[in-house]
Write a protein that holds these residues in place. Structure first.
Motif, PDB file in Angstrom:
ATOM      1  N   TYR A 177       0.836  -1.207   0.000  1.00 26.64           N
ATOM      2  CA  TYR A 177       0.000   0.000   0.000  1.00 26.64           C
ATOM      3  C   TYR A 177       0.869   1.254   0.000  1.00 26.64           C
TER       4      TYR A 177
ATOM      5  N   PHE B 247      -6.074  -5.409   3.154  1.00 28.83           N
ATOM      6  CA  PHE B 247      -5.542  -4.943   1.869  1.00 28.83           C
ATOM      7  C   PHE B 247      -5.537  -6.063   0.831  1.00 28.83           C
ATOM      8  N   HIS B 248      -5.780  -7.320   1.247  1.00 26.33           N
ATOM      9  CA  HIS B 248      -5.505  -8.434   0.340  1.00 26.33           C
ATOM     10  C   HIS B 248      -6.287  -8.441  -0.975  1.00 26.33           C
TER      11      HIS B 248
ATOM     12  N   CYS C 233      -4.103  -6.653  -3.425  1.00 28.20           N
ATOM     13  CA  CYS C 233      -2.666  -6.719  -3.164  1.00 28.20           C
ATOM     14  C   CYS C 233      -1.958  -7.554  -4.233  1.00 28.20           C
TER      15      CYS C 233
ATOM     16  N   ARG D 175      -0.043 -10.853  -2.578  1.00 29.63           N
ATOM     17  CA  ARG D 175      -0.752 -11.632  -1.570  1.00 29.63           C
ATOM     18  C   ARG D 175      -0.412 -13.125  -1.691  1.00 29.63           C
TER      19      ARG D 175
ATOM     20  N   CYS E 143       2.563  -7.032   7.083  1.00 32.31           N
ATOM     21  CA  CYS E 143       2.366  -7.692   5.795  1.00 32.31           C
ATOM     22  C   CYS E 143       2.933  -9.101   5.850  1.00 32.31           C
TER      23      CYS E 143
END
Lengths: 322, 325
Positions: free
Chosen positions: A251, A289-290, A293, A296, A318
């Motif tokens: 991010y 956030f996945h 992302c 991920r 993370c």
């Protein structure tokens, strides 16, 4: 610079949640969702994030303008949510805030001098003459003339109004100033004047700043350390240079790549992805956030990452290799 | 490429109790087909009034376009009557405003707001207009246009609303789009998406864009030519490369130096260069150059006579006595 001034421990603020016992569980907005953070005496801690990420809510909690759903905040070792009476008044003397909008945060029916001097009156400091002298002294420090003390807010420009807000904030000689987007409403050429003033004041009065902004270049200019917020959580925290040169959280990388550079020769490679519908009502147990992302892994959907030190005080939340 | 819009000696004044405010003061400016012209300046410099003057949307009274011509494809917009202007407005020239929340009608569905323009200007029936609206919404990157047309503005995020505004501005295939601070109210990641979108659409549809902003970063990313405004006047005009490589006007130089840069040295004692003072009030401008009180290079002549906007280098015009030979 190693003394901890503010110690935030697992602070949460949910809006719309039912507080009663046995109340039916309902969706709540998790404005701040488990933030732990230490602010050192004399430093400037930058807090960046996009609208709705919870940075202003966190500021309100530190100011004790709002009570948390869970967690504690210690100022010089004392739990600020347990303060009352004289102790609370003492806390409010030591911690001040500068607001974003100098048009909305000043009382239009009060003169500049009366707004700036009011904290002295409330705290019964000095006599009338002493208050006038102190007000004039502070006005001079922030770059206002003492003739301007009898003027009303509408007679000032945006930059001067922000100077009034700053004067009111520093007149009680606070230790901590929370600056919530202090230059966002100002014109470019005025922004620089106010940023310089804040730096000068910090040096002169040994102030600690929590500097909140959505503007990454402004935060970079003023901060010693920077915390990046996303969906009510801190996703990355590092020293200024370290964060900008070696961002670890995807991010943060995305945010940095989105800043338009004032240099037409350097059109940057962007890493922007469509973002999910706003509103942090999603449940626990996965990385918020996945969904967008790029790095991920399987565990991101099962387990919410913790904010972990990856070495040298560079914290990141993370699961990715990063 | 041909010239699409040519503004000549345009002045827009506002008559107030305090006197005449020259919000736009003798502006000369042109934009070619397919070009993006950035107009940059601080609040009150007249950039929005300039856009509203081109659109003939100046509220009168108190405002009035007192002189000049705005040639659009050879036709002087200022000579048209209001019925003729209505045919151009929204069709050939459209506008995107800063605040997508306040510029959309809160009680109308998105689809109805877009089809209204299409039906008016292109004379399409309800069904075809709706199909065109869907097409525009997918063009601006709306995730599910079928749902979006049934939504009300409050059901959308700021970025999505701004996409709707852009879809509305582009639905009749305009030759010129005026975008007044289209990304100022948005987050940086959304801003990046919207700027990219404007750039892509310009490329695909061939629309010229006038991009009004206070943000030099946005200008550097998106514009091909730049006009810098100060107190209602154009003080510098150049290609974006030339403006950033060799800014000439002391105001432009000051603006560039006063923004914190991502690659500048950093430290406790690093201070930004500032332009001293503040923009003078438009009802109380000094005689001569209006920037004189904030200028480090002030000369005797600046106090007495107003400079003219003159070409100093090829295609690089500046409004300053320093460059008069």
């Amino acid at each position: 610079m190693t003394m901890i001034l503010v110690d935030i421990q697992g602070i949460k603020k949910y809006y719309g949640a039912r507080a009663e016992l046995l109340a039916k569980e309902q969706a709540s907005v998790k404005a701040v969702d488990g933030v732990s953070l230490q602010v050192y005496s004399g430093e400037t801690l930058g807090l960046v994030g996009e609208s709705g990420c919870g940075k202003s809510t966190l500021a309100r909690l530190i100011m004790r303008l709002d009570l948390p759903t869970a967690g504690r905040i210690f100022f010089e070792g004392e739990d600020i949510f347990k303060l009352s009476g004289k102790d609370l008044k003492g806390y409010r003397r030591k911690v001040q805030i500068i607001f974003q909008d100098p048009y909305a945060s000043l009382n239009p029916r009060r003169t500049a001098g009366s707004t700036i001097g009011e904290p002295l009156l409330i705290n019964q400091m000095y006599d009338r003459e002493g208050r006038a002298l102190e007000t004039a002294r502070i006005m001079d420090i922030v770059g206002l003339t003492k003739e301007q003390k009898d003027r009303y807010p509408h007679e000032f420009s945006g930059g001067q109004r922000q100077r009034i807000g700053i004067a009111r904030a520093i007149i009680l000689k606070p230790q901590l100033i929370v600056a919530d987007e202090p230059v966002s409403a100002l014109d470019v050429s005025i922004q620089a004047q106010i940023l310089n003033l804040l730096k000068e004041l910090q040096k002169e009065f040994n102030l600690t700043y929590i500097f909140i902004s959505h503007d990454l270049s402004v935060v970079r200019h003023v901060s010693d350390r920077i915390a990046v917020m996303h969906f009510g959580r801190i996703v990355e925290l590092a020293e200024n240079r370290e964060l900008y040169e070696h961002p670890l959280h995807p991010y943060t990388v995305e945010l940095l790549s989105a800043v338009p550079a004032p240099d037409p020769g350097r059109k940057k490679e962007r890493v922007i992805r469509e973002r999910e519908i706003a509103g942090a009502t999603n449940g626990q147990g996965k990385c918020p956030f996945h969904p967008r992302c790029p790095v991920r892994v399987e565990v991101c959907e099962k387990d919410e990452p913790e904010l972990i030190d990856r070495g040298g005080g560079h914290f990141v939340a993370c699961h990715g290799g990063a | 490429m041909g010239m699409l819009l040519e503004i000549k000696n345009l002045s827009t004044h506002f008559h107030t109790d305090f006197g005449v405010i020259k919000a736009v003061d003798r502006v000369d400016l042109s934009i070619d087909e397919g070009d993006t012209l950035g107009v940059v300046g601080e609040s009150g410099c007249g950039k929005t009034v300039l856009a509203l003057s081109i659109m003939r949307l100046i509220p009168s009274p108190p405002g009035k376009i007192v002189s000049g011509n705005v040639f659009f494809n050879g036709v002087d917009l200022l000579s048209l009557d209001s019925a003729e202007m209505r045919k151009i407005r929204g069709k050939d020239i459209s506008m995107v405003f800063q605040e997508p929340m306040t510029s959309l009608n809160p009680v109308l569905r998105i689809g109805d707001q877009i089809t209204e323009i299409i039906a008016l200007h292109l004379g399409l029936g309800q069904k075809e207009a709706m199909a065109r609206a869907m097409e525009m919404l997918s063009l601006v990157g709306m995730p599910s246009p079928g749902t979006a047309i049934r939504n009300y503005p409050h059901q959308m995020s700021g970025g999505m609303r701004q996409r709707v505004m852009i879809a509305m501005a582009l639905c009749c295939g305009p030759k010129l789009m005026l975008a007044d601070e289209p990304t100022t109210a948005l987050d940086v990641t959304i801003q990046a998406q919207i700027l990219e979108l404007i750039g892509r659409l310009k490329h695909d549809i061939g629309t010229s864009v006038i991009l009004i902003t206070h943000d030099l970063g946005v200008i550097a990313e998106a514009a091909e030519h730049v006009a810098v405004m100060y107190t209602g006047q154009i003080v510098e005009y150049a290609s974006v490369e030339n403006l950033f490589a060799t800014p000439l006007h002391p105001y432009t130089v000051g603006l560039m130096e006063s923004i914190p840069k991502m690659d500048a040295p950093w430290g406790r004692d690093v201070h930004l260069k500032v332009i001293p003072g503040a923009v003078p009030s438009l009802d109380d401008l000094p005689k001569g150059c209006t920037f004189q009180d904030r200028c480090a290079h002030k000369m005797q002549i600046c106090r007495e006579e107003e400079p003219q906007l003159k070409e100093y280098m090829p295609k690089h015009r500046v409004h300053c006595w320093l460059y008069e030979k």
